[in-house]
Design a protein around this motif. Structure first.
Motif, short mmCIF file in Angstrom:
data_model
loop_
_atom_site.label_atom_id
_atom_site.label_comp_id
_atom_site.label_asym_id
_atom_site.label_seq_id
_atom_site.Cartn_x
_atom_site.Cartn_y
_atom_site.Cartn_z
N VAL A 127 1.94 15.24 -15.29
CA VAL A 127 1.63 14.41 -14.13
C VAL A 127 2.21 13.03 -14.37
CG1 VAL A 127 -0.15 13.48 -12.62
CG2 VAL A 127 -0.51 15.66 -13.77
N ASN A 128 2.83 12.45 -13.35
CA ASN A 128 3.46 11.14 -13.46
C ASN A 128 2.91 10.19 -12.40
OD1 ASN A 128 5.43 12.35 -15.32
ND2 ASN A 128 6.32 13.27 -13.50
N ILE A 129 2.55 9.00 -12.82
CA ILE A 129 2.06 7.97 -11.90
C ILE A 129 2.90 6.71 -12.08
CG2 ILE A 129 0.13 6.47 -11.26
CD1 ILE A 129 -1.77 8.64 -12.17
N VAL A 135 5.84 -4.30 -14.87
CA VAL A 135 7.08 -3.68 -15.34
C VAL A 135 7.38 -2.50 -14.43
CG1 VAL A 135 8.29 -2.64 -17.29
CG2 VAL A 135 6.53 -4.37 -17.71
N SER A 136 8.36 -2.67 -13.55
CA SER A 136 8.59 -1.68 -12.49
C SER A 136 9.08 -0.34 -13.04
CB SER A 136 9.61 -2.21 -11.49
OG SER A 136 10.86 -2.45 -12.13
N THR A 137 9.62 -0.30 -14.26
CA THR A 137 10.14 0.94 -14.82
C THR A 137 9.10 1.73 -15.61
OG1 THR A 137 10.97 -0.33 -16.72
CG2 THR A 137 12.52 0.13 -14.92
N ASP A 138 7.87 1.22 -15.70
CA ASP A 138 6.82 1.96 -16.40
C ASP A 138 6.45 3.23 -15.64
OD1 ASP A 138 6.58 0.25 -18.51
OD2 ASP A 138 4.75 -0.74 -17.81
N LEU A 139 6.16 4.28 -16.38
CA LEU A 139 5.68 5.53 -15.82
C LEU A 139 4.53 6.01 -16.68
CD1 LEU A 139 6.59 7.44 -13.46
CD2 LEU A 139 7.67 8.86 -15.20
N TRP A 140 3.40 6.32 -16.03
CA TRP A 140 2.21 6.78 -16.74
C TRP A 140 2.17 8.30 -16.69
CZ3 TRP A 140 -0.81 2.95 -18.96
CH2 TRP A 140 -0.49 1.63 -18.57
N GLN A 141 2.02 8.94 -17.85
CA GLN A 141 2.15 10.40 -17.90
C GLN A 141 0.98 11.06 -18.63
OE1 GLN A 141 6.28 10.90 -19.52
NE2 GLN A 141 6.70 11.66 -17.48
N PHE A 163 -4.09 8.56 -19.44
CA PHE A 163 -2.66 8.54 -19.21
C PHE A 163 -1.97 7.61 -20.22
CE2 PHE A 163 -3.84 10.48 -15.29
CZ PHE A 163 -2.71 11.13 -14.81
N ILE A 164 -0.75 7.98 -20.58
CA ILE A 164 0.04 7.23 -21.56
C ILE A 164 1.15 6.47 -20.85
CG2 ILE A 164 1.59 7.43 -23.55
CD1 ILE A 164 -1.32 7.96 -24.21
N ARG A 165 1.29 5.22 -21.21
CA ARG A 165 2.35 4.40 -20.64
C ARG A 165 3.68 4.74 -21.32
NH1 ARG A 165 3.59 -1.76 -22.11
NH2 ARG A 165 5.09 -2.27 -20.49
N THR A 166 4.71 5.04 -20.49
CA THR A 166 6.05 5.31 -21.00
C THR A 166 7.05 4.44 -20.26
OG1 THR A 166 6.68 7.06 -19.43
CG2 THR A 166 5.37 7.73 -21.34
N VAL A 186 2.74 9.37 -7.06
CA VAL A 186 2.17 10.37 -7.95
C VAL A 186 3.05 11.61 -7.84
CG1 VAL A 186 0.13 11.73 -8.57
CG2 VAL A 186 -0.15 9.47 -7.49
N GLY A 187 3.32 12.24 -8.95
CA GLY A 187 4.16 13.43 -8.93
C GLY A 187 3.93 14.30 -10.14
N ILE A 188 4.68 15.38 -10.21
CA ILE A 188 4.59 16.33 -11.31
C ILE A 188 6.00 16.70 -11.73
CG2 ILE A 188 3.87 18.66 -12.01
CD1 ILE A 188 1.52 18.39 -10.09
N SER A 189 6.21 16.80 -13.04
CA SER A 189 7.51 17.23 -13.55
C SER A 189 7.32 18.39 -14.52
CB SER A 189 8.23 16.07 -14.26
OG SER A 189 7.42 15.53 -15.29
N ILE A 190 8.35 19.18 -14.67
CA ILE A 190 8.38 20.22 -15.69
C ILE A 190 9.50 19.85 -16.65
CG2 ILE A 190 9.76 21.73 -14.16
CD1 ILE A 190 8.52 24.10 -15.71
N LEU A 191 9.16 19.76 -17.94
CA LEU A 191 10.08 19.30 -18.97
C LEU A 191 10.26 20.39 -20.01
CD1 LEU A 191 8.60 15.71 -19.47
CD2 LEU A 191 10.32 16.47 -17.81
N GLY A 192 11.42 21.02 -20.00
CA GLY A 192 11.65 22.12 -20.91
C GLY A 192 12.62 21.81 -22.03
#
Length: 235
Positions: A127-129, A135-141, A163-166, A186-192
């Motif tokens: 999950v990504n927020i 910091v506009s490039t931060d993504l919480w995952q 959630f972890i700040r990335t 808010v979104g969802i990604s699949i990371l393989g």
């Protein structure tokens, strides 16, 4: 422009995004490594199959699906990284700026999901927020953990504090509290990629909302949210 619940106390359960009509689906942006030379594919459609939706009393739900591939097209080796796909809500412009969500009075992100597709892909969702923070490039995952593996619906509750700040796909050295007063997407990604996971993936999604402790109907996700950090661009 900030959005708060109009009915009842602001701490009542609130749906941020529903995925039950074609209009809802049109508000979603998708992306994958195939856009820049990879071999993965991504789709986000309205699923109107009665056998899928009857159990939750809906006529239709969203379906995030495609083919996860870690290889890239000839000539792109070493230039890009394969093995990712994702979706998020599109920006919602208004006369006063982009519409933002204030979820500061809620403790949990709540998602109604069903996981299907190749079983190898089931543990590769995040999950990504994104917030309108300093910091506009931060993504919480946070990684998604499923209790059901049989293509049936389940409610998943994730504490915002977990959630972890990335940033740029890397875990930020300095962690901080999420700026929940202004959630942009808010979104969802699949990371393989890092784990070498390939196969056909499918994730059903009915809704994304926010709740508090008294509304959690099962133990929330409490595992370490980011056991395998991976580098991928934002969707």
């Amino acid at each position: 422009m900030l959005m708060r619940g109009a009915d009842g106390p602001v701490s009542a359960p609130r749906t941020l995004f529903a995925f039950n009509t074609r209009e809802d689906i049109n508000l979603i942006a998708t992306g994958c490594d195939g856009d820049i030379g990879g071999l993965s594919t991504v789709n986000f459609d309205l699923d109107e199959r009665p056998e899928i939706n009857k159990s939750i009393g809906k006529a239709a739900t969203g379906m995030f699906w495609g083919d996860m591939r870690t290889q890239v097209k000839a000539g792109m080796e070493g230039k890009i990284r394969g093995g990712y796909a994702g979706f998020r809500n599109k920006n919602r412009p208004t006369m006063l700026g982009n519409m933002l969500e204030d979820v500061s009075t809620h403790e949990y992100l709540a998602l109604r999901l069903r996981v299907a597709g190749d079983p190898r892909t089931h543990n590769s969702y995040f999950v990504n927020i994104q917030t309108d923070g300093p910091v506009s490039t931060d993504l919480w995952q946070h990684r998604l953990y499923f209790r059901k593996q049989d293509n049936s619906w389940e409610n998943i509750f994730i504490p915002f504090d977990n959630f972890i700040r990335t940033n740029s796909g890397e875990m930020s050295e300095n962690q901080m509290i999420m700026f929940r007063e202004k959630v942009r997407s808010v979104g969802i990604s699949i990371l393989g990629g890092n784990s070498g996971v390939e196969g056909k993936y499918e994730l059903g999604i009915d809704s994304i909302g926010v709740v508090n402790e008294e509304d959690v109907v099962q133990p929330p996700t409490s595992k370490f949210p980011f056991p395998h950090l991976q580098f991928y661009p934002k969707i």
